[in-house]
Design a protein around this motif. Structure first.
Motif, PDB file in Angstrom:
ATOM      1  N   ASP A  24      26.879 -42.561  10.867  1.00 15.99           N
ATOM      2  CA  ASP A  24      26.363 -41.481  10.595  1.00 15.99           C
ATOM      3  C   ASP A  24      25.388 -40.276  10.942  1.00 15.99           C
ATOM      4  O   ASP A  24      25.496 -39.715  10.703  1.00 15.99           O
ATOM      5  CB  ASP A  24      25.087 -42.596   9.589  1.00 15.99           C
ATOM      6  N   PHE A  25      24.540 -41.105  11.849  1.00  9.35           N
ATOM      7  CA  PHE A  25      24.440 -39.741  12.678  1.00  9.35           C
ATOM      8  C   PHE A  25      25.209 -38.857  13.455  1.00  9.35           C
ATOM      9  O   PHE A  25      24.444 -37.617  13.892  1.00  9.35           O
ATOM     10  CB  PHE A  25      22.957 -40.605  14.018  1.00  9.35           C
ATOM     11  N   VAL A  26      25.467 -39.058  14.008  1.00 10.34           N
ATOM     12  CA  VAL A  26      26.772 -38.596  15.009  1.00 10.34           C
ATOM     13  C   VAL A  26      27.759 -37.608  13.661  1.00 10.34           C
ATOM     14  O   VAL A  26      27.531 -36.756  14.109  1.00 10.34           O
ATOM     15  CB  VAL A  26      28.373 -38.997  15.631  1.00 10.34           C
ATOM     16  N   GLU A  27      27.788 -38.290  13.073  1.00 12.89           N
ATOM     17  CA  GLU A  27      28.590 -36.911  11.643  1.00 12.89           C
ATOM     18  C   GLU A  27      27.000 -36.280  11.193  1.00 12.89           C
ATOM     19  O   GLU A  27      27.014 -34.604  10.571  1.00 12.89           O
ATOM     20  CB  GLU A  27      29.098 -37.789  10.480  1.00 12.89           C
ATOM     21  N   PHE A  28      26.456 -36.960  11.147  1.00 16.06           N
ATOM     22  CA  PHE A  28      24.900 -35.498  10.522  1.00 16.06           C
ATOM     23  C   PHE A  28      24.370 -34.895  11.945  1.00 16.06           C
ATOM     24  O   PHE A  28      25.007 -33.096  11.106  1.00 16.06           O
ATOM     25  CB  PHE A  28      23.648 -36.289  10.865  1.00 16.06           C
ATOM     26  N   LEU A  29      25.048 -35.089  13.183  1.00 19.29           N
ATOM     27  CA  LEU A  29      24.672 -34.325  14.268  1.00 19.29           C
ATOM     28  C   LEU A  29      26.041 -32.762  14.233  1.00 19.29           C
ATOM     29  O   LEU A  29      25.591 -31.859  14.450  1.00 19.29           O
ATOM     30  CB  LEU A  29      24.452 -34.679  16.049  1.00 19.29           C
ATOM     31  N   LYS A  30      27.154 -33.475  13.946  1.00 16.87           N
ATOM     32  CA  LYS A  30      27.985 -32.276  13.362  1.00 16.87           C
ATOM     33  C   LYS A  30      28.004 -31.713  12.712  1.00 16.87           C
ATOM     34  O   LYS A  30      28.237 -30.035  12.143  1.00 16.87           O
ATOM     35  CB  LYS A  30      29.839 -33.078  13.330  1.00 16.87           C
ATOM     36  N   HIS A  31      27.719 -32.186  11.633  1.00 17.69           N
ATOM     37  CA  HIS A  31      27.322 -31.109  10.239  1.00 17.69           C
ATOM     38  C   HIS A  31      26.067 -30.396  10.870  1.00 17.69           C
ATOM     39  O   HIS A  31      26.653 -29.047   9.905  1.00 17.69           O
ATOM     40  CB  HIS A  31      26.971 -32.632   9.036  1.00 17.69           C
ATOM     41  N   GLU A  34      27.772 -27.485  12.553  1.00 23.95           N
ATOM     42  CA  GLU A  34      28.093 -26.558  11.783  1.00 23.95           C
ATOM     43  C   GLU A  34      27.797 -25.684  10.649  1.00 23.95           C
ATOM     44  O   GLU A  34      28.155 -24.856  10.682  1.00 23.95           O
ATOM     45  CB  GLU A  34      29.328 -27.410  10.922  1.00 23.95           C
ATOM     46  N   LYS A  35      26.495 -25.919  10.553  1.00 16.43           N
ATOM     47  CA  LYS A  35      25.794 -25.362   9.160  1.00 16.43           C
ATOM     48  C   LYS A  35      25.065 -24.499  10.134  1.00 16.43           C
ATOM     49  O   LYS A  35      25.757 -23.190  10.056  1.00 16.43           O
ATOM     50  CB  LYS A  35      24.320 -26.475   9.053  1.00 16.43           C
ATOM     51  N   GLU A  36      24.737 -24.327  11.395  1.00 18.42           N
ATOM     52  CA  GLU A  36      24.556 -23.419  12.512  1.00 18.42           C
ATOM     53  C   GLU A  36      25.509 -22.590  12.077  1.00 18.42           C
ATOM     54  O   GLU A  36      24.491 -21.402  12.826  1.00 18.42           O
ATOM     55  CB  GLU A  36      23.683 -24.192  13.934  1.00 18.42           C
ATOM     56  N   LEU A  37      26.544 -22.717  13.137  1.00 14.77           N
ATOM     57  CA  LEU A  37      27.013 -21.099  13.038  1.00 14.77           C
ATOM     58  C   LEU A  37      27.645 -21.180  12.025  1.00 14.77           C
ATOM     59  O   LEU A  37      27.394 -19.809  12.084  1.00 14.77           O
ATOM     60  CB  LEU A  37      28.227 -22.797  13.636  1.00 14.77           C
ATOM     61  N   ASN A  39      25.807 -20.453   8.888  1.00 11.97           N
ATOM     62  CA  ASN A  39      24.076 -19.649   9.355  1.00 11.97           C
ATOM     63  C   ASN A  39      24.120 -18.260   9.841  1.00 11.97           C
ATOM     64  O   ASN A  39      23.784 -17.137   9.824  1.00 11.97           O
ATOM     65  CB  ASN A  39      23.025 -20.513   9.154  1.00 11.97           C
ATOM     66  N   LEU A  40      24.888 -18.536  11.603  1.00  9.63           N
ATOM     67  CA  LEU A  40      25.072 -17.607  12.270  1.00  9.63           C
ATOM     68  C   LEU A  40      26.077 -16.455  11.878  1.00  9.63           C
ATOM     69  O   LEU A  40      25.892 -15.432  12.165  1.00  9.63           O
ATOM     70  CB  LEU A  40      25.066 -18.034  14.065  1.00  9.63           C
ATOM     71  N   MET A  41      27.382 -17.207  11.365  1.00 11.33           N
ATOM     72  CA  MET A  41      28.517 -16.286  11.291  1.00 11.33           C
ATOM     73  C   MET A  41      27.628 -15.312   9.784  1.00 11.33           C
ATOM     74  O   MET A  41      28.396 -14.124   9.706  1.00 11.33           O
ATOM     75  CB  MET A  41      29.121 -16.547  10.505  1.00 11.33           C
ATOM     76  N   ASP A  42      26.768 -15.591   8.601  1.00 15.83           N
ATOM     77  CA  ASP A  42      26.298 -15.286   8.239  1.00 15.83           C
ATOM     78  C   ASP A  42      25.546 -14.056   8.303  1.00 15.83           C
ATOM     79  O   ASP A  42      25.252 -13.257   7.301  1.00 15.83           O
ATOM     80  CB  ASP A  42      25.602 -16.643   6.574  1.00 15.83           C
ATOM     81  N   GLU A  43      24.878 -14.304   9.146  1.00 12.06           N
ATOM     82  CA  GLU A  43      23.527 -13.343  10.294  1.00 12.06           C
ATOM     83  C   GLU A  43      24.490 -12.268  10.372  1.00 12.06           C
ATOM     84  O   GLU A  43      24.084 -11.073  10.526  1.00 12.06           O
ATOM     85  CB  GLU A  43      22.590 -13.755  10.710  1.00 12.06           C
ATOM     86  N   VAL A  44      25.293 -12.124  11.800  1.00 16.29           N
ATOM     87  CA  VAL A  44      26.209 -11.388  11.690  1.00 16.29           C
ATOM     88  C   VAL A  44      26.519 -10.443  10.657  1.00 16.29           C
ATOM     89  O   VAL A  44      26.704  -8.790  10.723  1.00 16.29           O
ATOM     90  CB  VAL A  44      27.113 -11.394  12.413  1.00 16.29           C
TER      91      VAL A  44
END
Length: 57
Positions: A24-31, A34-37, A39-44
């Motif tokens: 569960d923790f590994v999946e949380f980190l992956k999510h 992905e969310k940070e990516l 958000n970065l795309m939205d900012e661009v």
């Protein structure tokens, strides 16, 4: 011993409930990554909206 080997060794010593928590923790980190990516795309896109509008004409 590599980090992956150490992880597998320690993981195998855990009971099933603890192993599920690790997964569960590994999946949380992956999510989170992905969310940070996204958000970065939205900012661009937001920062370049004028240029994108011009290109779409």
């Amino acid at each position: 011993m590599t980090l992956a080997e150490k992880l597998v060794l320690n993981f195998n010593e855990l009971n099933e409930i603890e192993q599920r928590e690790v997964v569960d923790f590994v999946e949380f980190l992956k999510h989170k990554k992905e969310k940070e990516l996204f958000n970065l795309m939205d900012e661009v896109i937001d920062e370049n909206q004028v240029a994108l509008d011009e290109l779409s004409k």
